[in-house]
Design an enzyme around this catalytic site. Structure first.
Site, PDB file in Angstrom:
ATOM      1  N   ALA A   1       0.864  -1.182   0.000  1.00  0.00           N
ATOM      2  CA  ALA A   1       0.000   0.000   0.000  1.00  0.00           C
ATOM      3  C   ALA A   1       0.900   1.231   0.000  1.00  0.00           C
ATOM      4  O   ALA A   1       2.021   1.187   0.507  1.00  0.00           O
ATOM      5  CB  ALA A   1      -0.872  -0.010   1.242  1.00  0.00           C
TER       6      ALA A   1
ATOM      7  N   GLY B   1       0.621  -5.258   0.556  1.00  0.00           N
ATOM      8  CA  GLY B   1      -0.469  -5.406  -0.409  1.00  0.00           C
ATOM      9  C   GLY B   1      -0.036  -6.098  -1.691  1.00  0.00           C
ATOM     10  O   GLY B   1      -0.868  -6.690  -2.391  1.00  0.00           O
TER      11      GLY B   1
ATOM     12  N   GLU C   1      -0.241  -9.691  -0.894  1.00  0.00           N
ATOM     13  CA  GLU C   1      -1.675 -10.020  -0.774  1.00  0.00           C
ATOM     14  C   GLU C   1      -2.343 -10.086  -2.151  1.00  0.00           C
ATOM     15  O   GLU C   1      -3.187 -10.942  -2.394  1.00  0.00           O
ATOM     16  CB  GLU C   1      -2.356  -8.972   0.115  1.00  0.00           C
ATOM     17  CG  GLU C   1      -1.908  -9.050   1.559  1.00  0.00           C
ATOM     18  CD  GLU C   1      -2.332  -7.838   2.378  1.00  0.00           C
ATOM     19  OE1 GLU C   1      -1.870  -6.718   2.080  1.00  0.00           O
ATOM     20  OE2 GLU C   1      -3.143  -8.011   3.300  1.00  0.00           O
TER      21      GLU C   1
ATOM     22  N   GLU D   1       3.894  -5.149   7.413  1.00  0.00           N
ATOM     23  CA  GLU D   1       3.013  -4.155   8.036  1.00  0.00           C
ATOM     24  C   GLU D   1       3.324  -3.898   9.499  1.00  0.00           C
ATOM     25  O   GLU D   1       3.168  -2.778   9.992  1.00  0.00           O
ATOM     26  CB  GLU D   1       1.533  -4.586   7.895  1.00  0.00           C
ATOM     27  CG  GLU D   1       0.970  -4.460   6.486  1.00  0.00           C
ATOM     28  CD  GLU D   1       1.252  -5.662   5.592  1.00  0.00           C
ATOM     29  OE1 GLU D   1       2.042  -6.551   5.991  1.00  0.00           O
ATOM     30  OE2 GLU D   1       0.678  -5.723   4.498  1.00  0.00           O
TER      31      GLU D   1
HETATM   32  N1  COA Z   1       4.552   3.267  -0.441  1.00  0.00           N
HETATM   33  C1  COA Z   1       4.976   4.442  -0.947  1.00  0.00           C
HETATM   34  N2  COA Z   1       6.165   4.611  -1.532  1.00  0.00           N
HETATM   35  C2  COA Z   1       6.977   3.537  -1.627  1.00  0.00           C
HETATM   36  C3  COA Z   1       6.610   2.287  -1.121  1.00  0.00           C
HETATM   37  C4  COA Z   1       5.336   2.162  -0.514  1.00  0.00           C
HETATM   38  N3  COA Z   1       4.888   1.004  -0.026  1.00  0.00           N
HETATM   39  N4  COA Z   1       7.628   1.416  -1.330  1.00  0.00           N
HETATM   40  C5  COA Z   1       8.585   2.119  -1.953  1.00  0.00           C
HETATM   41  N5  COA Z   1       8.202   3.400  -2.129  1.00  0.00           N
HETATM   42  C6  COA Z   1       8.949   4.479  -2.772  1.00  0.00           C
HETATM   43  C7  COA Z   1      10.071   5.022  -1.878  1.00  0.00           C
HETATM   44  O1  COA Z   1       9.556   5.964  -0.942  1.00  0.00           O
HETATM   45  C8  COA Z   1      10.970   5.643  -2.910  1.00  0.00           C
HETATM   46  O2  COA Z   1      10.416   6.871  -3.326  1.00  0.00           O
HETATM   47  P1  COA Z   1      11.364   8.185  -3.471  1.00  0.00           P
HETATM   48  O3  COA Z   1      12.393   7.809  -4.511  1.00  0.00           O
HETATM   49  O4  COA Z   1      10.417   9.246  -3.917  1.00  0.00           O
HETATM   50  O5  COA Z   1      11.976   8.414  -2.123  1.00  0.00           O
HETATM   51  C9  COA Z   1      10.869   4.686  -4.083  1.00  0.00           C
HETATM   52  O6  COA Z   1       9.633   3.991  -3.911  1.00  0.00           O
HETATM   53  C10 COA Z   1      11.986   3.663  -4.154  1.00  0.00           C
HETATM   54  O7  COA Z   1      12.029   2.989  -2.912  1.00  0.00           O
HETATM   55  P2  COA Z   1      13.366   2.869  -2.011  1.00  0.00           P
HETATM   56  O8  COA Z   1      12.942   2.611  -0.595  1.00  0.00           O
HETATM   57  O9  COA Z   1      14.249   4.038  -2.262  1.00  0.00           O
HETATM   58  O10 COA Z   1      14.024   1.560  -2.663  1.00  0.00           O
HETATM   59  P3  COA Z   1      14.984   0.508  -1.943  1.00  0.00           P
HETATM   60  O11 COA Z   1      15.502  -0.379  -3.022  1.00  0.00           O
HETATM   61  O12 COA Z   1      15.974   1.199  -1.058  1.00  0.00           O
HETATM   62  O13 COA Z   1      14.037  -0.345  -0.969  1.00  0.00           O
HETATM   63  C11 COA Z   1      12.027  -1.584  -0.411  1.00  0.00           C
HETATM   64  C12 COA Z   1      13.018  -1.149  -1.517  1.00  0.00           C
HETATM   65  C13 COA Z   1      10.878  -2.322  -1.085  1.00  0.00           C
HETATM   66  C14 COA Z   1      12.755  -2.531   0.561  1.00  0.00           C
HETATM   67  C15 COA Z   1      11.536  -0.335   0.356  1.00  0.00           C
HETATM   68  O14 COA Z   1      11.074   0.613  -0.591  1.00  0.00           O
HETATM   69  C16 COA Z   1      10.396  -0.621   1.304  1.00  0.00           C
HETATM   70  O15 COA Z   1      10.616  -1.154   2.382  1.00  0.00           O
HETATM   71  N6  COA Z   1       9.136  -0.257   0.928  1.00  0.00           N
HETATM   72  C17 COA Z   1       7.993  -0.355   1.793  1.00  0.00           C
HETATM   73  C18 COA Z   1       7.469  -1.777   1.831  1.00  0.00           C
HETATM   74  C19 COA Z   1       6.309  -1.870   2.797  1.00  0.00           C
HETATM   75  O16 COA Z   1       6.437  -1.624   3.983  1.00  0.00           O
HETATM   76  N7  COA Z   1       5.143  -2.247   2.262  1.00  0.00           N
HETATM   77  C20 COA Z   1       3.965  -2.438   3.035  1.00  0.00           C
HETATM   78  C21 COA Z   1       3.141  -1.213   3.110  1.00  0.00           C
HETATM   79  S1  COA Z   1       1.696  -1.455   4.104  1.00  0.00           S
END
Ligand code: COA
Length: 259
Positions: free
Chosen positions: A65, A110, A113, A133
């Site tokens: 999400a 998500g 999911e 989450e």
């Molecule tokens: N919601 C909103 N933005 C997200 C996102 C999410 N779930 N997951 C990644 N992004 C965005 C980041 O904020 C970043 O944006 P920016 O460049 O404007 O700062 C971009 O996507 C790239 O992500 P980044 O974190 O820089 O890449 P990474 O390779 O360092 O890490 C992940 C990748 C997937 C490990 C990390 O992005 C992450 O942990 N995301 C969240 C996952 C999560 O918690 N999902 C469940 C949500 S309920």
């Protein structure tokens, strides 16, 4: 509405839905959820479509999400958000046409999911799965606490849910979260070939397999078996069954019409 955050392409009876917000790792905001709902409705209704591949653009399948959007929600609106998403995801799960998640990269929250709502999950060797989450002080809201234990068992599901840790494609395969793992370049061709194999079968039979599994899964066995027998009886009265059995006896390939 014209799609802004996804694409939908139909070729050789396969509808490919691609979530396309690569700069945000395809995170699910309101717009993506709404467009996914439209795309799966279109695919389900289009007589030229026999099956669906769901994938992501860039290095993610779907990274969950949209956390930026999530931050603004209060309790009531977050519940509505979860229910809207659940309803859209359910359309993939109940699709009478086979749905395959081609998981090309991160499938987190998500994203995991959404993949679990598809009938099969095929993964690239670079795919990563998780339900992080709890790291945000939340529980999954799009079915993760319910579908994950059903797919991999309660103990493994609780491990993923409580640690919030990511697992790689091989581990996801080992615990039964994904059906197969492929080199990245082979993922979409493999998903397409798998769908073509399915689509060569009777379409009514496919639809009733999905319905029997979905509807029977949580019923007492005796009721679920009755449901299956009813589906078997219904299908036995179709043109497709006549064609399928005749084709076998005449040693030729069947041509199904879905009647
Ligand atoms: N919601 C909103 N933005 C997200 C996102 C999410 N779930 N997951 C990644 N992004 C965005 C980041 O904020 C970043 O944006 P920016 O460049 O404007 O700062 C971009 O996507 C790239 O992500 P980044 O974190 O820089 O890449 P990474 O390779 O360092 O890490 C992940 C990748 C997937 C490990 C990390 O992005 C992450 O942990 N995301 C969240 C996952 C999560 O918690 N999902 C469940 C949500 S309920």
């Amino acid at each position: 509405m014209p799609f802004e955050t996804i694409s939908l392409a139909v070729s050789d009876r396969v509808a490919t839905i691609t979530v396309s917000r690569p700069d945000k790792l395809n995170a699910l905001n309101d717009r993506v959820i709404a467009e996914l709902g439209e795309a799966i409705n279109d695919a389900r209704a289009n007589p030229d479509v026999g099956g669906v591949i769901l994938t992501g653009a860039g290095r993610a399948f779907v990274a969950g999400a949209d956390i930026a959007e999530l931050e603004a929600h209060d309790g009531i609106s977050a519940k509505q958000l979860a229910q809207r998403g659940q309803e859209v995801f359910r359309r993939f799960e109940t699709s009478p046409k086979p749905t395959i998640a081609a998981v090309n990269g991160f499938a987190l929250g998500g994203g995991c999911e959404l993949a679990m709502c598809c009938h099969l999950r095929l993964a690239s060797e670079f795919a990563k799965f998780g339900q992080p989450e709890v790291k945000l002080g939340l529980v999954p809201g799009y079915g993760g606490t319910q579908r994950l234990p059903r797919l991999v068992g309660k103990g493994r599901a609780l491990q993923l849910l409580l640690t919030g840790e990511m697992i790689d494609a091989q581990e996801a395969y080992r615990i039964g979260l994904v059906n197969r793992v492929f080199p990245a370049a082979e993922l979409i061709p493999a998903a397409t070939a798998m769908l073509q194999t399915m689509m060569a079968n009777g379409p009514l039979a496919l639809a009733h397999c999905v319905e029997a599994v979905n509807s029977g899964y949580d019923l007492p066995l005796a009721d679920a078996l009755t449901l299956e027998a009813t589906a078997f009886g219904l299908l036995a009265a179709t043109e497709d069954k006549r064609e399928g059995t005749r084709a076998f006896l005449e040693k030729r390939a069947a041509t199904f019409t879905g009647r």
